[in-house]
Enzyme design. Structure first.
Site: not given
Ligand code: APR
Length: 311
Positions: A13-15, A85, A91, A121-122, A154, A178
């Site tokens: 989603n964020i990507g 989350r 978190r 960001i993770s 926010r 955070h």
């Molecule tokens: N390498 C690359 N990508 C990965 C890996 C890895 N080793 N492990 C997981 N991913 C990918 C997942 O496959 C997924 O597509 O990271 C992506 C995360 O996307 P979402 O599940 O949609 O999560 P998102 O809402 O983008 O949030 C990601 O940011 O804000 C923080 O708490 C949030 O930790 C979370 C992160």
């Protein structure tokens, strides 16, 4: 001059929104990276975004990949790899699941794009960015965490809505970890220079501070997953400050080396972001109460970092 290369690690989603904004703001070409089982998804998302550039007239390529070799020479890496989350989770609850992911990503990034400016960001953010820096061994100028810009956005929004004023004139600063004990600095919150305490009654301010602290959780509760538009916007502002040498003072999670009395810890502080990455940590005066809140926030971050160190 060749276009800059932006590597987005995590095509979720964020990507996806990061890619959208990076192209819209013409920051450079984008590589949207994910794990092999998500490669087709990353490629599909990249193609969708590229087709949007044909409508919008943006000259940038977006490539989906699960091959780290495609990240070689990246100027900026933004890391969202990990699990977001779910309702009811903090978190910090993500540490066990996201720690191996951040270690994997940091190890690969060190090998394939050691010179990139990295924005993590993770979550849990402060601990994940700490571990990322430890694994890559990069200077603190090159590895920063995105939290303060989001938390401040926010706070700014809630204040602007409460006061019925334009969001453009409200400036806020949120420091610390955070987490739910982040530290909104009322002393430095203004509407076009006028201290917020002169414009907003204390009870209203207290309620807005409380809502800001749990602002992420409010969205998780509503959507069943964490926020992505505002987090992406915040990280893109940081990336833009680096790529355009803007020297913006932004609240970011920075590796502290004695500033504010803390060391060997990532925590949100005002930092100057320019072509040198994190060029400076700005130490502002804090009231006794703010120092106390910062200490509480630092202790919460340290607790998670200790788990990371022991794992
Ligand atoms: N390498 C690359 N990508 C990965 C890996 C890895 N080793 N492990 C997981 N991913 C990918 C997942 O496959 C997924 O597509 O990271 C992506 C995360 O996307 P979402 O599940 O949609 O999560 P998102 O809402 O983008 O949030 C990601 O940011 O804000 C923080 O708490 C949030 O930790 C979370 C992160």
């Amino acid at each position: 001059m060749a276009r800059k290369k932006i590597g987005l690690i995590g095509a979720g989603n964020i990507g996806g929104e990061l890619a959208n904004l990076a192209v819209a703001k013409q920051l450079g070409d984008v590589v949207l990276f994910d794990i092999p089982s998500k490669e087709a998804f990353a490629k599909g998302k990249a193609l969708d975004l590229e087709q949007a550039t044909a409508v919008n007239g943006a000259d940038a390529s977006v490539v989906g990949s699960s091959n780290w070799a495609d990240l070689a020479g990246a100027d900026v890496l933004i890391i969202t790899a990990g699990i977001p989350r779910k309702p009811g989770q903090s978190r910090d609850d993500l540490v066990g699941i996201n720690l191996p992911i951040i270690r994997d990503v940091a190890g690969k990034a060190k090998q394939h794009c050691p010179d990139a400016f990295v924005i993590v960001i993770s979550n849990p953010l402060d601990a994940m960015v700490y571990e990322y820096k430890r694994v890559v061994g990069a200077p603190r100028s090159k590895v920063v965490g995105m939290a303060g810009v989001l938390d401040s956005s926010r706070f700014t929004l809630f204040l602007a809505r409460e006061l019925g004023l334009s969001i453009k004139d409200v400036r806020t600063m949120v420091l610390g970890g955070h987490g739910d004990d982040m530290v909104p600095l009322l002393t430095y919150c203004t509407v076009d220079g006028v201290p917020i305490t002169q414009l907003c009654p204390k009870d209203k301010l207290d309620a807005i501070v409380a809502r800001t602290r749990t602002g992420g959780g409010e969205i998780v509760k509503l959507m069943g997953t964490s926020a992505y538009y505002a987090p992406a916007a915040a990280a893109i502002a940081m990336a833009g400050a680096y790529l355009h040498d803007e020297k913006r003072m932004l609240p970011c999670a920075v590796y502290l080396e004695g500033e504010y009395g803390y060391r060997d810890l990532y925590m949100g502080v005002p930092a100057v972001i320019g072509a040198g990455g994190v060029e400076e940590v700005v130490e502002v005066e804090l009231t006794d109460a703010e120092q106390e809140m910062l200490a509480k926030s630092a202790a919460s971050v340290q607790k998670v970092v200790d788990i990371v160190k022991a794992s």
